[in-house]
Design a protein around this motif. Sequence first.
Motif, PDB file in Angstrom:
ATOM      1  N   SER A   1       7.017  21.163  13.284  1.00 37.78           N
ATOM      2  CA  SER A   1       7.055  20.720  11.891  1.00 37.78           C
ATOM      3  C   SER A   1       7.292  19.225  11.757  1.00 37.78           C
ATOM      4  CB  SER A   1       8.129  21.503  11.128  1.00 37.78           C
ATOM      5  OG  SER A   1       8.149  21.127   9.774  1.00 37.78           O
ATOM      6  N   ASN A   2       8.275  18.669  12.463  1.00 35.92           N
ATOM      7  CA  ASN A   2       8.563  17.244  12.322  1.00 35.92           C
ATOM      8  C   ASN A   2       7.371  16.385  12.695  1.00 35.92           C
ATOM      9  OD1 ASN A   2      11.146  17.744  11.444  1.00 35.92           O
ATOM     10  ND2 ASN A   2      12.137  17.308  13.399  1.00 35.92           N
ATOM     11  N   GLN A   3       6.706  16.762  13.770  1.00 39.05           N
ATOM     12  CA  GLN A   3       5.542  15.984  14.212  1.00 39.05           C
ATOM     13  C   GLN A   3       4.385  16.067  13.222  1.00 39.05           C
ATOM     14  OE1 GLN A   3       4.654  17.593  18.085  1.00 39.05           O
ATOM     15  NE2 GLN A   3       6.203  16.329  19.134  1.00 39.05           N
ATOM     16  N   LYS A   4       4.357  17.124  12.404  1.00 40.92           N
ATOM     17  CA  LYS A   4       3.282  17.291  11.427  1.00 40.92           C
ATOM     18  C   LYS A   4       3.487  16.454  10.172  1.00 40.92           C
ATOM     19  CE  LYS A   4       2.202  22.054  12.787  1.00 40.92           C
ATOM     20  NZ  LYS A   4       2.147  23.475  12.332  1.00 40.92           N
ATOM     21  N   SER A   5       4.551  15.692  10.128  1.00 39.88           N
ATOM     22  CA  SER A   5       4.853  14.912   8.918  1.00 39.88           C
ATOM     23  C   SER A   5       3.666  14.064   8.484  1.00 39.88           C
ATOM     24  CB  SER A   5       6.058  13.998   9.163  1.00 39.88           C
ATOM     25  OG  SER A   5       7.236  14.742   9.349  1.00 39.88           O
ATOM     26  N   CYS A   6       3.367  14.129   7.189  1.00 39.04           N
ATOM     27  CA  CYS A   6       2.292  13.335   6.605  1.00 39.04           C
ATOM     28  C   CYS A   6       2.836  11.949   6.286  1.00 39.04           C
ATOM     29  CB  CYS A   6       1.772  14.016   5.341  1.00 39.04           C
ATOM     30  SG  CYS A   6       0.319  13.223   4.615  1.00 39.04           S
ATOM     31  N   VAL A   7       2.300  10.943   6.948  1.00 37.52           N
ATOM     32  CA  VAL A   7       2.764   9.566   6.806  1.00 37.52           C
ATOM     33  C   VAL A   7       1.960   8.890   5.702  1.00 37.52           C
ATOM     34  CG1 VAL A   7       3.023   7.347   7.983  1.00 37.52           C
ATOM     35  CG2 VAL A   7       3.476   9.486   9.213  1.00 37.52           C
ATOM     36  N   LEU A   8       2.642   8.111   4.873  1.00 40.64           N
ATOM     37  CA  LEU A   8       1.989   7.428   3.756  1.00 40.64           C
ATOM     38  C   LEU A   8       2.252   5.927   3.853  1.00 40.64           C
ATOM     39  CD1 LEU A   8       0.517   7.398   0.983  1.00 40.64           C
ATOM     40  CD2 LEU A   8       2.773   7.739  -0.075  1.00 40.64           C
ATOM     41  N   GLN A   9       1.166   5.151   3.809  1.00 41.54           N
ATOM     42  CA  GLN A   9       1.280   3.690   3.742  1.00 41.54           C
ATOM     43  C   GLN A   9       0.923   3.236   2.335  1.00 41.54           C
ATOM     44  OE1 GLN A   9      -1.827   0.792   4.938  1.00 41.54           O
ATOM     45  NE2 GLN A   9      -0.474   0.317   6.660  1.00 41.54           N
ATOM     46  N   ILE A  10       1.771   2.369   1.776  1.00 41.85           N
ATOM     47  CA  ILE A  10       1.545   1.821   0.436  1.00 41.85           C
ATOM     48  C   ILE A  10       1.471   0.308   0.564  1.00 41.85           C
ATOM     49  CG2 ILE A  10       2.374   1.749  -1.946  1.00 41.85           C
ATOM     50  CD1 ILE A  10       4.134   4.172  -1.271  1.00 41.85           C
ATOM     51  N   GLU A  11       0.442  -0.286  -0.028  1.00 42.43           N
ATOM     52  CA  GLU A  11       0.272  -1.735   0.017  1.00 42.43           C
ATOM     53  C   GLU A  11       0.075  -2.261  -1.398  1.00 42.43           C
ATOM     54  OE1 GLU A  11      -2.509  -5.259   2.005  1.00 42.43           O
ATOM     55  OE2 GLU A  11      -2.748  -3.159   2.624  1.00 42.43           O
TER      56      GLU A  11
ATOM     57  N   THR B   1       7.526   7.615   6.631  1.00 43.06           N
ATOM     58  CA  THR B   1       7.226   8.228   7.923  1.00 43.06           C
ATOM     59  C   THR B   1       7.671   9.672   8.062  1.00 43.06           C
ATOM     60  OG1 THR B   1       9.319   7.375   8.790  1.00 43.06           O
ATOM     61  CG2 THR B   1       7.357   6.012   9.093  1.00 43.06           C
ATOM     62  N   GLY B   2       8.389  10.239   7.091  1.00 40.84           N
ATOM     63  CA  GLY B   2       8.852  11.613   7.248  1.00 40.84           C
ATOM     64  C   GLY B   2       9.790  11.757   8.430  1.00 40.84           C
ATOM     65  N   ASP B   3       9.519  12.773   9.267  1.00 42.02           N
ATOM     66  CA  ASP B   3      10.387  13.059  10.422  1.00 42.02           C
ATOM     67  C   ASP B   3       9.633  12.951  11.747  1.00 42.02           C
ATOM     68  OD1 ASP B   3      12.668  13.420   8.997  1.00 42.02           O
ATOM     69  OD2 ASP B   3      12.773  15.596   9.204  1.00 42.02           O
ATOM     70  N   ILE B   4       8.670  12.024  11.841  1.00 42.99           N
ATOM     71  CA  ILE B   4       7.921  11.919  13.091  1.00 42.99           C
ATOM     72  C   ILE B   4       8.850  11.491  14.231  1.00 42.99           C
ATOM     73  CG2 ILE B   4       5.752  11.408  11.920  1.00 42.99           C
ATOM     74  CD1 ILE B   4       6.162   8.459  12.626  1.00 42.99           C
TER      75      ILE B   4
ATOM     76  N   THR C   1      10.605   3.277   6.304  1.00 47.35           N
ATOM     77  CA  THR C   1      11.638   4.309   6.174  1.00 47.35           C
ATOM     78  C   THR C   1      11.962   4.823   7.568  1.00 47.35           C
ATOM     79  OG1 THR C   1       9.994   6.058   5.837  1.00 47.35           O
ATOM     80  CG2 THR C   1      10.887   5.004   3.875  1.00 47.35           C
ATOM     81  N   ALA C   2      13.248   4.903   7.879  1.00 46.79           N
ATOM     82  CA  ALA C   2      13.666   5.300   9.222  1.00 46.79           C
ATOM     83  C   ALA C   2      13.129   6.688   9.547  1.00 46.79           C
ATOM     84  CB  ALA C   2      15.189   5.297   9.319  1.00 46.79           C
ATOM     85  N   PRO C   3      12.277   6.824  10.565  1.00 44.79           N
ATOM     86  CA  PRO C   3      11.780   8.147  10.918  1.00 44.79           C
ATOM     87  C   PRO C   3      12.929   9.096  11.261  1.00 44.79           C
ATOM     88  CG  PRO C   3      10.528   6.427  12.036  1.00 44.79           C
ATOM     89  CD  PRO C   3      11.710   5.766  11.413  1.00 44.79           C
ATOM     90  N   HIS C   4      12.849  10.305  10.704  1.00 49.18           N
ATOM     91  CA  HIS C   4      13.826  11.359  10.971  1.00 49.18           C
ATOM     92  C   HIS C   4      15.261  10.879  10.727  1.00 49.18           C
ATOM     93  CE1 HIS C   4      14.961  15.045  13.669  1.00 49.18           C
ATOM     94  NE2 HIS C   4      15.216  15.237  12.389  1.00 49.18           N
ATOM     95  N   HIS C   5      15.457  10.105   9.647  1.00 46.00           N
ATOM     96  CA  HIS C   5      16.780   9.667   9.195  1.00 46.00           C
ATOM     97  C   HIS C   5      17.520   8.829  10.242  1.00 46.00           C
ATOM     98  CE1 HIS C   5      15.983  12.849   6.272  1.00 46.00           C
ATOM     99  NE2 HIS C   5      15.834  13.677   7.288  1.00 46.00           N
TER     100      HIS C   5
END
Length: 744
Positions: free
Chosen positions: A613-623, A632-635, A656-660
């Motif tokens: 599940s953590n590796q499946k995190s959908c990452v979003l880039q905003i510019e 980055t979710g929990d990658i 955002t710090a991956p996986h907190h």
Amino acid sequence: MRTGMVALALGLLALRFLPVLPPVWLGFLLPVVGLMALPFRTYPLAFFLFGFSWACGQAQLALDDRLPASLDGETRWVEGRITGLPQNNEAVVRFELADARSRHGSVPPLMRLAWYDGPPVSSGERWRLAVKLKRPTGLLNPHAFDYDAWLLAQGVGATGTVKDGQRLSPARWAWRDGIRQRLLSVDAQGRAGALAALVLGDGAGLSREDWQVLQDTGTVHLLVISGQHIGLLAGSVYLLIAGLARYGLWPVRWPWLPWACGLAFVAALGYGLLAGFEVPVRRACVMIGLVLLWRLRFRHLGAWWPLLLALDGVLLLDPLASLQPGFWLSFAAVAVLIFTFGGRLGPWRWWQTWTRAQWLIAIGLCPLLLMLGLPISVSGPLVNLLAVPWISLVVLPPALLGTLLLPVPYVGEGLLWLAGGLIDLLFKGLALMAGQLPAWVPVAVPIWIGIIGALGAFLLLMPRGVPLRPFGWPMLLLLVFPPRDEVPQGRAEIWQLDVGQGLAILVRTRQHTLLYDAGPRFGDFDLGERVVLPALRKLGVNGLDLMLLSHADADHAGGARAIKEGLPVKQVISGDPLALPVELNAEVCESGRQWTWEGVTFQLWQWSSASESNQKSCVLQIEANGERLLLTGDIDTHAERALLDSPLAVPTDWLTAPHHGSRSSSSMALLSGLEPKAVLISRGHGNSFGHPHPTVMARYRKRGLHIYDSAEHGAVRLLLGSFEPPRTMRQQRRFWRDAPAVNK
């Protein structure tokens, strides 16, 4: 004298608005200055300085009783006595520990503790407990309930989690707990919990649905003991003795008025003790006592005199009461009634008095409710017309009498059965009204709009014929339809909300809104419902164009269902849609998908070889305007290496710090590849996972990153595209909050 009392009240109330407390030496100096001013007949200045120094001194003592920062997160054995009414649920036992002490250093005398899967505890028992101690802090979000202030006003110096414990002695003088157990065991037609709330002020037996119904209909004050219940009992005793005296049934040798006032006050104190004599109850008893004293000796001074004296009395006894919303609401409601009824040339009929009182209170309290950040019940004025007499005259007498007669077989239980049925009938009617007209959560407004709205309410409370009175309506309606601060074209407003051990990030462009993750849910504790949804409404979000759930873990997607039920959501995307509830109707995250909203570019990415599940995190880039933010979710480090081979591997300003901040992520390769300037960390204070890990923090410091941690800074606001530093909630200084941490 009245001017001096007003000045004393202003000095005591000034504490509420202080960013920091004055130094101790100044607190000792101010009363001296006040004494020196007395010979010059500057009584108002002297009274103000006395009140201000007294309030600051009491606040400083309360702050000194807090847990030292050196013990934050430490586990200590403490001994103490269970106080109040513990909440013994199956999953967690919550209670307060008073007279706490430890053999290995000083600890605060009063703590609020939670014991997961712990044994039942009873009020009055003495325990020796192994407690993981925490400083009394809460989540800090825009325009939300200030838990830090509430804890300080309650005198709580520490919170904590119990790891182990042993009972040292059985309960003593725990009569309230015994009454609660009896109430909860009787057949009250399914409303034993509501009876316990009405009789003892213990709302633990009310379900979450019950609380929502009460909030939507503006009737919370009816079920949890308030000044209204205590005032009703005192008034009933007073009227009973007055009636006996009027018809010649009261002994002539006993003056009826002193006896009526004295016995009414005794009744109020007795009910207050039954309710635990908490701060709102103490406030009500003080007010009732002063009203009775006014009736007995000082009626010629007018109705404002007892209110002003009660205000000063409450604040002198408990200066920190001004930190609680209930303090302001109770005194404001009484002031509205005195102002509106005291200025009338002729009397109203009883039904006019009752109906107009409800609407006048609703108008008068509307600006105050909005400035305090509380929901406003649209149906409240109408519902209270019937609910107040129903509870006060129909339900409360058999409830109190049944509690008193519980030792008598069948009689007490029969009365409680009747009271429970009457409460159930009320709840059914309230639920129907709440379904049609739920509570309105208004958008937060600037202080200047609040002042204009308050002036509008003041004009509307004036008698008819007063010039400019009709202008009160547009001034009051400004609170309902305030001017909106729009996000500039080509910019994105980012809010990292403070949701504890989870993640919820709001992204707004000029005309669109996106929510990245929805906050955590652990069992019945849903922060999506309790924190994220109210914060969105306060920020003026009426719907979401997209809710992007990075993956299906409960700390990221747990609040999604509550948010979708509370707001219109056009589309849901997730990195793990099959693991989410079907009703969310989530779509799969398409790696490489791009879109643009008002000049702001969004791009998705997901590791195609993800296995969990953590590796499946959908990452979003905003510019926005050349400034980039990467969510980055929990990658983990494996997904990070894949990300560095994607189009998103470009210089990034905000990360955002991956996986907190877990040790399994935030690799040096990722930091070197993205070259972020700052990092956002969302995590719970003192969380059991140890996030963020010290090695990860060392990497951030080595790269010279600016660090914004929700546990230390609260919610964080960033205007992406402006290249300006963010604004954090703890930058809004209040003396009861810890100072914001310096970027590491």
